[in-house]
Design a protein around this motif. Structure first.
Motif, mmCIF file in Angstrom:
data_model
loop_
_atom_site.group_PDB
_atom_site.id
_atom_site.type_symbol
_atom_site.label_atom_id
_atom_site.label_comp_id
_atom_site.label_asym_id
_atom_site.label_seq_id
_atom_site.Cartn_x
_atom_site.Cartn_y
_atom_site.Cartn_z
ATOM 1 N N ALA A 408 0.641 -1.186 0.316
ATOM 2 C CA ALA A 408 -0.181 -0.315 0.051
ATOM 3 C C ALA A 408 0.748 0.873 -0.196
ATOM 4 O O ALA A 408 0.627 2.258 -1.098
ATOM 5 N N ASP A 409 1.806 1.432 0.497
ATOM 6 C CA ASP A 409 2.707 2.667 0.355
ATOM 7 C C ASP A 409 3.542 2.627 -1.140
ATOM 8 O O ASP A 409 3.376 3.924 -0.948
ATOM 9 N N GLN A 410 3.655 1.971 -1.316
ATOM 10 C CA GLN A 410 4.175 1.983 -3.086
ATOM 11 C C GLN A 410 3.050 2.256 -4.057
ATOM 12 O O GLN A 410 3.346 3.097 -4.913
ATOM 13 N N ILE A 411 1.256 2.431 -3.612
ATOM 14 C CA ILE A 411 0.662 2.564 -4.373
ATOM 15 C C ILE A 411 0.570 4.539 -3.789
ATOM 16 O O ILE A 411 -0.046 5.656 -4.053
ATOM 17 N N GLY A 412 0.556 4.530 -2.331
ATOM 18 C CA GLY A 412 -0.155 6.296 -2.038
ATOM 19 C C GLY A 412 -0.190 6.052 -0.988
ATOM 20 O O GLY A 412 -0.556 5.139 0.067
ATOM 21 N N SER A 413 -0.576 7.088 0.246
ATOM 22 C CA SER A 413 -0.890 7.237 1.654
ATOM 23 C C SER A 413 -2.125 7.424 1.505
ATOM 24 O O SER A 413 -2.436 6.318 2.347
ATOM 25 N N HIS A 414 -3.160 7.599 0.380
ATOM 26 C CA HIS A 414 -4.253 6.864 0.904
ATOM 27 C C HIS A 414 -4.817 5.684 0.774
ATOM 28 O O HIS A 414 -5.519 5.120 1.512
#
Length: 504
Positions: A408-414
């Motif tokens: 999820a960190d690789q996708i983005g904060s949201h």
């Protein structure tokens, strides 16, 4: 001689030589020769009838002339020992004797005298054993009781015997049973006792060593084959029901039973160490005793004949292992002593060979090793190698909260905030795994940017879960502008404002 007597009878009756030859079915010259010899000696038919065949032949000069043979003294016992060495022949021994002027007879006379000596001598045997060629092994019939001092359980000790063909040098030891580990263990201790390795080992058709006691193509136990390969020795099982194939060890077994086991019949043993120590002393006496037929002891004959021809022992010890055939289960594991070991998943439902050693479990298919595990003694547990698992199983096995959050960190904060919210709404982490794997599928289908935008909108309105994100992406609400949240302000206090308390 019967024809000679008939010739003389018919001659005295007045028959012609031609008629006599025709009657006796011989040549006329033969009739003439016999009549001339009898006339020269003055022998009549009646006189010839009183003589034996050998006497009549001597009188007529028809017997073989006796030739006096100069008999030279030849030590055939020593020559017999030398003949057992590799490459040594009668022709070589005869020539060496001629060169040393030990005898002056022809080679034919030498061979005839040797054969006559061998026929009447005790060393006669149907098989000639070359030096260091064959080691015969077998078990004695009688057993020795070994009683455990604490449990009082009695074990019938089996007596293993090994004997060299050329020298009769003998080894014996007691083992708890005739099973495969004790059978091969006895071999491993016998070869260092002899100080070398023979060319062949000739066992009986014991099940521990021979799986198929065929007369022509016997099957050898695979563990026994590995032992033979390690020591570079050939296994030649005796033919079924043919004790003469291993007559040497049959005689050695008889000697061990009479010279070792019989004197120990009144002794009591509580362990195998004491029993084997008691066997060792009379065994040495047996090997040191002079054999009447040879004039030397087994020990001396072994040192002279067998030992120089033995091969060297391997530099590293043999590791015993048992073999068994197994079928790989649908979970790509196989069972060994109630523990389960993995193999590559593409071998499911195939038959494999399992090598069970003291510390390792090795699995083979088509003579190729496909898996190796450290042996485990824990029952009903699994030893699984990650590379043996199918990709989908490996991915499922690798699931964890940390891995999902890192993704999820690789996708983005949201997206991370949405994933954390999903974990917070579930009682157990594994309940969230399926939902998050669904979100990962959305990232594959719609792209990471749209997924991040959808998570931003869901987080803004407090929506959590896969279904909410899927609905946002399906209606393309992820592209809509999210209104800024109103800034929260504190209530104004003023004497003209009555406030909520006024209405109570």
């Amino acid at each position: 001689m019967d024809k000679f007597r008939e010739i003389m009878r018919l001659h005295e009756l007045g028959h012609s030589q031609c008629s006599i030859a025709q009657s006796c079915a011989v040549a006329r010259s033969t009739v003439q020769d016999y009549i001339r010899r009898a006339t020269a000696k003055g022998l009549s038919y009646e006189q010839i009838q009183q003589l034996s065949d050998s006497e009549a032949k001597a009188q007529l000069g028809k017997g073989k002339r006796a030739v006096k043979e100069k008999l030279e003294t030849i030590d055939f016992t020593t020559l017999e020992i030398e003949l057992q060495r590799k490459g040594v022949t009668l022709a070589l021994l005869w020539q060496e004797g001629i060169d040393k002027q030990q005898w002056d007879c022809s080679y034919g006379t030498f061979c005839r005298r040797y054969n006559k000596w061998k026929v009447r001598h005790q060393l006669t045997m149907r098989q000639v054993y070359k030096a260091g060629e064959k080691l015969f092994v077998d078990y004695c019939g009688p057993t020795v009781e070994v009683m455990h001092p604490e449990t009082q359980t009695v074990t019938q000790a089996q007596i293993f015997v090994a004997c060299f063909g050329a020298s009769n040098y003998t080894y014996a030891e007691a083992t708890p049973s005739q099973e495969l580990p004790h059978w091969i263990g006895a071999h491993q201790r016998a070869l260092p006792f002899f100080g070398g390795v023979p060319e062949c080992i000739v066992p009986d058709n014991l099940k521990s060593g021979v799986t198929d006691p065929c007369r022509y193509e016997p099957g050898i136990n695979r563990s026994y084959e590995e032992f033979a390969r390690h020591f570079n020795v050939v296994i030649l099982p005796a033919r079924p029901n043919k004790p003469k194939d291993k007559a040497k060890v049959e005689k050695a077994v008889q000697e061990v039973e009479r010279q070792i086991l019989a004197p120990l019949r009144h002794e009591r043993f509580t362990n195998f160490t004491d029993l084997n120590a008691a066997i060792l002393v009379p065994l040495q006496h047996l090997n040191d005793r002079v054999m009447s037929g040879y004039g030397v002891s087994r020990q001396v004959l072994f040192e002279q004949v067998d030992k120089p021809a033995l091969k060297a022992l391997p530099s590293h010890p043999f590791t015993f292992a048992r073999w068994r055939t197994a079928k790989v289960n649908l979970d790509y594991h196989l069972e060994v002593e109630k523990h389960y070991y993995s193999v590559p998943y593409w071998y499911v439902q195939r038959e494999v060979q399992v090598k069970i050693a003291e510390h390792l479990i090795e699995v083979f298919h088509d003579h190729q090793r496909i898996a190796v595990h450290e042996r485990s003694r824990v029952q009903y547990r699994h030893s699984t190698v990650a590379e043996h698992m199918p990709p989908e199983h490996w991915e499922y096995k690798r699931q964890s909260k940390e891995r999902f959050l890192a993704w999820a960190d690789q996708i983005g904060s949201h997206t991370r905030a949405q994933v954390e919210a999903i974990f917070n709404t579930k009682a157990h982490e594994e309940q969230a795994f399926r939902s998050i794997r669904g979100i990962q599928r959305l990232a594959t289908t719609h792209g990471t940017q749209r997924l991040e935008a959808a998570c931003r909108r869901a987080n803004a309105f407090g929506m959590v879960g896969l279904r909410r994100l899927r609905s946002i992406l399906a209606t393309r609400l992820d592209t809509a502008t999210v209104e800024a949240e109103p800034v929260a302000t504190s209530a104004i206090e003023h004497p003209n404002l009555r406030g909520a308390q006024y209405y109570h």
